[in-house]
Design an enzyme around this catalytic site. Sequence first.
Site, short mmCIF file in Angstrom:
data_model
loop_
_atom_site.label_atom_id
_atom_site.label_comp_id
_atom_site.label_asym_id
_atom_site.label_seq_id
_atom_site.Cartn_x
_atom_site.Cartn_y
_atom_site.Cartn_z
CB ALA A 169 -0.91 0.00 1.22
CG LEU A 193 2.06 2.01 4.86
CD1 LEU A 193 2.49 3.23 5.65
CD2 LEU A 193 1.02 2.40 3.81
CB CYS A 194 4.71 0.52 -1.07
SG CYS A 194 5.97 0.65 -2.31
CG PHE A 195 7.34 4.74 0.68
CD1 PHE A 195 8.42 5.54 0.36
CD2 PHE A 195 6.31 4.63 -0.25
CE1 PHE A 195 8.47 6.23 -0.84
CE2 PHE A 195 6.35 5.32 -1.45
CZ PHE A 195 7.44 6.13 -1.75
NE ARG A 238 4.90 -4.64 1.21
CZ ARG A 238 3.98 -5.40 0.65
NH1 ARG A 238 4.14 -5.85 -0.57
NH2 ARG A 238 2.88 -5.73 1.31
#
Lengths: 234, 128
Positions: free
Chosen positions: A60, A120-122, A124
């Site tokens: 996300a 959350l993508c940030f 990863r």
Amino acid sequence: MAIDETLLESAATENRCTLRWYQWDQPTISLGYFQKNVSEDADESWKYLARVRRLSGGGAILHHHELTYSFALPGSHPLAKLPPELYVAIHQPIIDVLAAHGLPVQFRGVSFRSESEPFLCFGRGDERDLIYQGQKILGSAQRRRRGAIVQHGSLLLLTSEHAPDFPGLLNLTGQTDRFQETFLKNLTVDFSNAISQALEFPLESQILTDEELAQSESLEKEKYSTDEWTSRKK
Amino acid sequence: MDQASLKFTKTHEWVGVEGDIATVGISDFAVNQLTDLVYIELPKIGSTCEAGKVFGEVESVKAVSDLYAPVSGEIVEANEALVDDQSPLSDDPFGAGWITKVKMSNPAELDQFMNADDYKKFCESEAH
């Protein structure tokens, strides 16, 4: 999201290559295509924000003080046969332009994955992410359809109060006062020219065709704005 | 399955046929192009599929791709083990990595597919 899917269809059916830059009119969580939309994954600071499900994979993204791009590539382009390389092909010109604006970022260079990936993508890590002093400031994801690809990504410029753990590039560099319309416009023009040159496609400023607009409106109404899509109850 | 007995599509699905049942998977070439697979959505048993239309989806790291049905018919089995563990798709794409079994409604669709040798040549041309 509806426009991005429309542009993917135009790439697949009309052989059209499109680069689009946009911002969000309110802080919004975009979910990765396969992600679950469950409240227990949501932190108090952003669980009540608007949500939309993307067509692309990954984690996300909290879209707030950022620039978002989408790039639709037809199957006839040589890079369409090498989709992972498209990440680098887009990110390298972005690195060059940011450097020219006094914002030196680099590829992460290594990937890391865990059994339970952060929501959350940030949070990863992919080797092709762009980072500043170890902090992720840009990540991208793709959807591939009938040989065409749409790749979109987010350039995190200012820290969102909804996700303070992920600092923006301008916060990290002590340049928050640059987050103004003129600066954002200059960045998008420079990014567009650099990407156009790197991928060897001619750049021409255009608005959506009537057909694309109608398709986007239909997708928005019947898909992206529905709880069935957002919660993936199909 | 023995690769030599399989038929292949230009979208890199393979088909193995026993009677009117087609076992379907994706080739090692496709898996290598997709890189690390992390999710798969399988077609639902009892549903119908149409040749050339989307019947499933896979996610490699941050990229979602459609899977195309090579033949038309009814989905009679799906390899549910792949939902929790996608590694057979890359470790054994022509065996344990099978995706679904289709009861074919039009076996003549098989006539348009490539044999293993032609598919190998096709992949070589795709790679260049």
